[in-house]
Design a protein around this motif. Structure first.
Motif, PDB file in Angstrom:
ATOM      1  N   GLN A  38      20.942  58.076  19.867  1.00  0.00           N
ATOM      2  CA  GLN A  38      21.146  56.609  19.972  1.00  0.00           C
ATOM      3  C   GLN A  38      20.430  55.851  18.783  1.00  0.00           C
ATOM      4  O   GLN A  38      20.362  54.720  18.903  1.00  0.00           O
ATOM      5  CB  GLN A  38      20.410  56.187  21.291  1.00  0.00           C
ATOM      6  CG  GLN A  38      21.257  56.789  22.530  1.00  0.00           C
ATOM      7  CD  GLN A  38      22.297  56.048  22.607  1.00  0.00           C
ATOM      8  OE1 GLN A  38      22.704  54.968  22.383  1.00  0.00           O
ATOM      9  NE2 GLN A  38      23.310  56.713  22.958  1.00  0.00           N
ATOM     10  N   GLY A  39      19.861  56.764  17.659  1.00  0.00           N
ATOM     11  CA  GLY A  39      19.206  56.051  16.715  1.00  0.00           C
ATOM     12  C   GLY A  39      17.712  56.243  16.809  1.00  0.00           C
ATOM     13  O   GLY A  39      16.919  55.623  15.838  1.00  0.00           O
ATOM     14  N   VAL A  40      17.055  56.775  18.044  1.00  0.00           N
ATOM     15  CA  VAL A  40      15.649  56.708  18.153  1.00  0.00           C
ATOM     16  C   VAL A  40      14.905  57.664  17.229  1.00  0.00           C
ATOM     17  O   VAL A  40      15.356  58.770  17.206  1.00  0.00           O
ATOM     18  CB  VAL A  40      15.309  57.088  19.680  1.00  0.00           C
ATOM     19  CG1 VAL A  40      13.872  57.052  19.483  1.00  0.00           C
ATOM     20  CG2 VAL A  40      15.860  55.778  20.576  1.00  0.00           C
ATOM     21  N   ARG A  41      13.977  57.329  16.473  1.00  0.00           N
ATOM     22  CA  ARG A  41      13.172  58.507  15.732  1.00  0.00           C
ATOM     23  C   ARG A  41      12.359  59.052  16.556  1.00  0.00           C
ATOM     24  O   ARG A  41      11.705  58.718  17.464  1.00  0.00           O
ATOM     25  CB  ARG A  41      12.599  57.817  14.566  1.00  0.00           C
ATOM     26  CG  ARG A  41      13.559  56.926  13.464  1.00  0.00           C
ATOM     27  CD  ARG A  41      13.032  56.618  12.215  1.00  0.00           C
ATOM     28  NE  ARG A  41      11.718  55.635  12.376  1.00  0.00           N
ATOM     29  CZ  ARG A  41      11.970  54.403  12.738  1.00  0.00           C
ATOM     30  NH1 ARG A  41      13.057  53.939  12.585  1.00  0.00           N
ATOM     31  NH2 ARG A  41      10.863  53.457  12.876  1.00  0.00           N
ATOM     32  N   ILE A  42      11.975  60.414  16.094  1.00  0.00           N
ATOM     33  CA  ILE A  42      11.131  61.305  16.934  1.00  0.00           C
ATOM     34  C   ILE A  42       9.859  61.743  16.071  1.00  0.00           C
ATOM     35  O   ILE A  42      10.140  62.156  14.764  1.00  0.00           O
ATOM     36  CB  ILE A  42      11.775  62.326  17.639  1.00  0.00           C
ATOM     37  CG1 ILE A  42      13.087  62.190  18.148  1.00  0.00           C
ATOM     38  CG2 ILE A  42      10.761  63.287  18.330  1.00  0.00           C
ATOM     39  CD1 ILE A  42      12.698  61.264  19.494  1.00  0.00           C
ATOM     40  N   GLY A  68      17.253  44.649  24.985  1.00  0.00           N
ATOM     41  CA  GLY A  68      17.894  44.106  23.813  1.00  0.00           C
ATOM     42  C   GLY A  68      16.991  44.601  22.627  1.00  0.00           C
ATOM     43  O   GLY A  68      17.096  44.336  21.656  1.00  0.00           O
ATOM     44  N   PHE A  69      16.181  45.436  22.831  1.00  0.00           N
ATOM     45  CA  PHE A  69      15.345  46.264  21.468  1.00  0.00           C
ATOM     46  C   PHE A  69      16.148  47.154  20.758  1.00  0.00           C
ATOM     47  O   PHE A  69      16.775  47.981  21.492  1.00  0.00           O
ATOM     48  CB  PHE A  69      14.040  46.565  22.042  1.00  0.00           C
ATOM     49  CG  PHE A  69      13.024  46.957  20.900  1.00  0.00           C
ATOM     50  CD1 PHE A  69      12.382  45.985  20.321  1.00  0.00           C
ATOM     51  CD2 PHE A  69      12.797  48.086  20.346  1.00  0.00           C
ATOM     52  CE1 PHE A  69      11.382  46.453  19.186  1.00  0.00           C
ATOM     53  CE2 PHE A  69      11.891  48.669  19.314  1.00  0.00           C
ATOM     54  CZ  PHE A  69      11.326  47.516  18.817  1.00  0.00           C
ATOM     55  N   PRO A  70      16.404  46.999  19.393  1.00  0.00           N
ATOM     56  CA  PRO A  70      17.272  47.884  18.741  1.00  0.00           C
ATOM     57  C   PRO A  70      16.554  49.426  18.614  1.00  0.00           C
ATOM     58  O   PRO A  70      15.283  49.656  18.410  1.00  0.00           O
ATOM     59  CB  PRO A  70      17.133  47.452  17.492  1.00  0.00           C
ATOM     60  CG  PRO A  70      16.759  46.005  17.325  1.00  0.00           C
ATOM     61  CD  PRO A  70      15.680  46.013  18.769  1.00  0.00           C
ATOM     62  N   PRO A  71      17.411  50.516  19.285  1.00  0.00           N
ATOM     63  CA  PRO A  71      17.040  51.745  19.192  1.00  0.00           C
ATOM     64  C   PRO A  71      16.382  52.510  17.791  1.00  0.00           C
ATOM     65  O   PRO A  71      15.650  53.068  17.850  1.00  0.00           O
ATOM     66  CB  PRO A  71      18.097  52.679  19.791  1.00  0.00           C
ATOM     67  CG  PRO A  71      19.035  51.596  20.512  1.00  0.00           C
ATOM     68  CD  PRO A  71      18.806  50.403  19.834  1.00  0.00           C
ATOM     69  N   THR A  72      16.867  51.718  16.837  1.00  0.00           N
ATOM     70  CA  THR A  72      16.728  52.387  15.376  1.00  0.00           C
ATOM     71  C   THR A  72      14.980  51.705  15.266  1.00  0.00           C
ATOM     72  O   THR A  72      14.524  52.231  14.108  1.00  0.00           O
ATOM     73  CB  THR A  72      17.566  51.306  14.230  1.00  0.00           C
ATOM     74  OG1 THR A  72      17.509  50.057  14.402  1.00  0.00           O
ATOM     75  CG2 THR A  72      18.772  52.110  14.652  1.00  0.00           C
ATOM     76  N   ARG A  73      14.415  50.912  15.763  1.00  0.00           N
ATOM     77  CA  ARG A  73      13.261  50.116  15.569  1.00  0.00           C
ATOM     78  C   ARG A  73      12.147  51.168  16.462  1.00  0.00           C
ATOM     79  O   ARG A  73      10.900  50.895  16.540  1.00  0.00           O
ATOM     80  CB  ARG A  73      12.911  48.632  15.792  1.00  0.00           C
ATOM     81  CG  ARG A  73      13.720  48.067  14.816  1.00  0.00           C
ATOM     82  CD  ARG A  73      13.502  46.497  15.129  1.00  0.00           C
ATOM     83  NE  ARG A  73      12.286  46.044  15.311  1.00  0.00           N
ATOM     84  CZ  ARG A  73      12.137  44.954  15.883  1.00  0.00           C
ATOM     85  NH1 ARG A  73      12.893  44.106  16.427  1.00  0.00           N
ATOM     86  NH2 ARG A  73      10.731  44.467  16.046  1.00  0.00           N
ATOM     87  N   LEU A  74      12.570  52.123  17.284  1.00  0.00           N
ATOM     88  CA  LEU A  74      11.955  52.672  18.182  1.00  0.00           C
ATOM     89  C   LEU A  74      11.434  54.198  17.643  1.00  0.00           C
ATOM     90  O   LEU A  74      12.350  54.820  17.248  1.00  0.00           O
ATOM     91  CB  LEU A  74      12.382  52.689  19.435  1.00  0.00           C
ATOM     92  CG  LEU A  74      11.604  53.599  20.708  1.00  0.00           C
ATOM     93  CD1 LEU A  74      10.366  53.131  20.945  1.00  0.00           C
ATOM     94  CD2 LEU A  74      12.614  53.980  21.951  1.00  0.00           C
ATOM     95  N   GLU A  75      10.206  54.736  17.818  1.00  0.00           N
ATOM     96  CA  GLU A  75       9.841  55.898  17.672  1.00  0.00           C
ATOM     97  C   GLU A  75       9.187  56.534  18.473  1.00  0.00           C
ATOM     98  O   GLU A  75       8.330  55.757  18.960  1.00  0.00           O
ATOM     99  CB  GLU A  75       8.919  55.892  16.103  1.00  0.00           C
ATOM    100  CG  GLU A  75       8.624  57.517  15.707  1.00  0.00           C
ATOM    101  CD  GLU A  75       7.698  57.301  14.423  1.00  0.00           C
ATOM    102  OE1 GLU A  75       8.177  57.552  13.449  1.00  0.00           O
ATOM    103  OE2 GLU A  75       6.476  57.086  14.742  1.00  0.00           O
ATOM    104  N   VAL A  76       9.611  57.726  19.277  1.00  0.00           N
ATOM    105  CA  VAL A  76       8.916  58.247  20.451  1.00  0.00           C
ATOM    106  C   VAL A  76       8.002  59.638  19.618  1.00  0.00           C
ATOM    107  O   VAL A  76       8.544  60.441  19.027  1.00  0.00           O
ATOM    108  CB  VAL A  76      10.043  58.771  21.074  1.00  0.00           C
ATOM    109  CG1 VAL A  76       9.530  59.748  22.175  1.00  0.00           C
ATOM    110  CG2 VAL A  76      10.877  57.747  22.005  1.00  0.00           C
TER     111      VAL A  76
END
Length: 552
Positions: free
Chosen positions: A416-420, A384-392
């Motif tokens: 999915q909104g993940v930042r890189i 349930g962790f928001p993809p927008t709060r994740l940076e790979v």
């Protein structure tokens, strides 16, 4: 009647004469077959032609049978002789295939062990020592992948010829399999430099270009040496020691040789223990996430955390990732380890303030997995962790092998909104090309430049250039490895957006991170935890003088 009887007696005499004649030829043939001379043959024939006693008709049959048996026996003898020759040739070929490598003609692994054992014994009887070298080609797989196995085989034959040429007389040479070779020879223990001279010659020659199938190829080799005068009591221990030394040479940078010593064996044992421990540690969640603070340099507010891995070993305590991450990559466990850390970190950070992001590192080995994006998205959905709060974070070096696959993985995550983020920027040879090829959201400057920014004009120039580049491309720049206030101030003046490093605090366990966030009122729906909720106050390192400003 008398006439008929006379005719019958005449026929009987003629038949008997014929039987005797055939018998004569039969006896002659037998005598010839067993080596009696031609004189016996002529005497027998003369006797039967000059009116010898008549014989029964059954002798004719016996004669024919004898001749037939003799002819059959002779033909069978010839067939058996040919069959024996074929069988002997087949056995010789089978022996060659069983004992020799068909590509190079060298001994195979089993034969070098058998003949090496004999050489080991002979060397001891003559007060000599035995050296065994294991040689592994560097980057041979690249040759096979680029030019095909026919070129690879031609290269192996050329390498074998050079190895044979470098060996002293009566040396044993073997191909152990693939691109790995071994050679063994006797030497005078009073002059051990002979062994190193041969090793130097081999390493030097392998680094020179090879001609194979009309191509000019470049390789090198890693070579391990073991000697029987160094507590190697059998060919098996000698082979194992040389193999350990070869891997030590490869680990030290390749294109070199290494002589076995017992510290290598202890290091290998430690590594094997860690590998076995990892197989239990990952599913048992002994490897846990730690969180390093990421700070907004302009406002000095906490912006998020980079997720790091620590192995909380039940006997050895906390083990650094520099020790176990390479082992996880080599053994293929890095994928499971990374997803386990993500799942734990996402679960822990799910109720943190929405303004806080998490950055996770992706190993170059993981970028070979075409399903990586789907696996990360699955973990996000499960926790349930928001993809927008994740940076790979992806390192430059990980993009070299398969840029197309990396583009596919990054595209799926971005959707999915993940930042890189491009990690360790400035250490690769094609940084600008990578910035154009992938839709990065951030650049991270490698800590080697950051930590020397006030001592090295070159580092300062590189950091300043990267900051200007990020500004022109509208990409925020993060500096990692900040350890002093002077470095932080210099980076702020240059224009870096965010920073992280031990100046802002050492990496925190889940418990310590929650305590820090509770103190700063950055936990949703939770009050400040009681002292009993915190495992140890030592989990939270002393904060720098700027901690009050960071609280915001």
């Amino acid at each position: 009647m008398a006439s008929q009887k006379a005719d019958t007696e005449a026929e009987t005499r003629n038949a008997g004469s014929s039987d005797l004649l055939i018998g004569a030829f039969s006896i002659a043939a037998i005598l010839m077959f067993v080596g009696i001379g031609s004189s016996v043959l002529s005497t027998s024939i003369g006797y039967y032609f000059e009116g010898g006693a008549p014989a029964d008709r059954s002798l004719v049959i016996a004669l024919l049978l004898n001749v037939a048996l003799i002819l059959f026996g002779w033909r069978r003898h010839a067939a058996l002789r040919d069959e024996v020759k074929v069988r002997a040739a087949a056995e010789e070929r089978a022996y060659m295939l069983a004992s020799r490598d068909p590509l190079t003609g060298f001994l195979n692994r089993r034969s070098i062990a058998e003949e090496g054992a004999s050489l080991f014994v002979r060397a001891g009887r003559r007060h000599k020592a035995m050296a065994l070298m294991v040689l592994d080609l560097d980057h041979f797989k690249t040759i096979n992948d680029m030019h095909g196995h026919a070129v690879g085989d031609a290269l192996l034959r050329a390498v074998a010829a050079e190895i044979a040429d470098a060996m002293p007389p009566a040396a044993l040479t073997a191909r152990l399999g693939g691109d790995e070779f071994a050679c063994a020879f006797k030497f005078d223990p009073a002059d051990p430099s002979t062994v190193e001279r041969i090793a130097e010659r081999l390493v030097s020659r392998m680094a020179q270009p090879f001609e194979a199938e009309g191509l000019r190829l470049h390789i090198s080799c890693s070579l391990g040496i073991a000697r029987s005068d160094f507590d190697c009591r059998s060919i098996d221990t000698l082979m194992r020691s040389a193999d350990i030394a070869m891997y030590a040479a490869k680990k030290s940078g390749r294109n070199r040789f290494a002589c076995f010593d017992h510290s290598m064996e202890r290091e290998l044992q430690t590594r094997n223990d860690l590998e076995n421990g990892l197989r239990h540690a990952i599913p048992n969640h002994e490897i846990v996430p730690y969180f390093e603070q990421q700070i907004d340099l302009a406002s000095e507010r906490l912006h998020g955390f980079e997720v790091l891995a620590r192995w909380e070993h039940p006997q050895r305590g906390t083990i650094s990732p520099e020790i176990f991450i390479p082992i996880a990559e080599e053994t293929g466990m890095i994928g499971d380890l990374s997803l386990s850390i993500m799942k734990q970190a996402f679960s822990a950070a799910r109720d943190w303030d929405p303004s806080l992001s998490l950055s996770v590192n992706i190993s170059p080995w993981q970028l070979r997995d075409a399903w990586l994006a789907q696996k990360i998205i699955k973990v996000l959905a499960e926790t349930g962790f928001p993809p927008t709060r994740l940076e790979v974070e992806i390192t430059e070096s990980s993009l070299f092998e398969n840029l197309a696959l990396a583009q596919s993985i990054v595209g799926s995550l971005k959707n999915q909104g993940v930042r890189i983020a491009l990690d360790d920027f400035g250490t690769g040879y094609s940084s600008l090309a990578h910035l154009r090829a992938l839709p990065f959201d951030r650049i991270k400057i490698d800590k080697s430049f950051v930590q020397s920014i006030n001592e090295s004009a070159d580092s300062a120039a590189i950091v300043n250039a990267i900051a200007r580049l990020g500004e022109s491309l509208n990409l925020p720049v993060t500096a990692e490895g900040i350890e002093t206030a002077a470095i932080a101030e210099r980076l702020r003046a240059i224009g870096c957006a965010k920073a992280q490093g031990w100046y802002y605090g050492k990496p925190l366990s889940v418990t310590a991170a929650r305590r820090l966030l509770a103190e700063r009122r950055l936990l949703r729906g939770q009050s400040t935890p009681r002292e009993s909720d915190v495992q140890s106050s030592g989990d939270v390192p002393p904060r720098p003088a700027t901690s009050q400003r960071l609280a915001g």
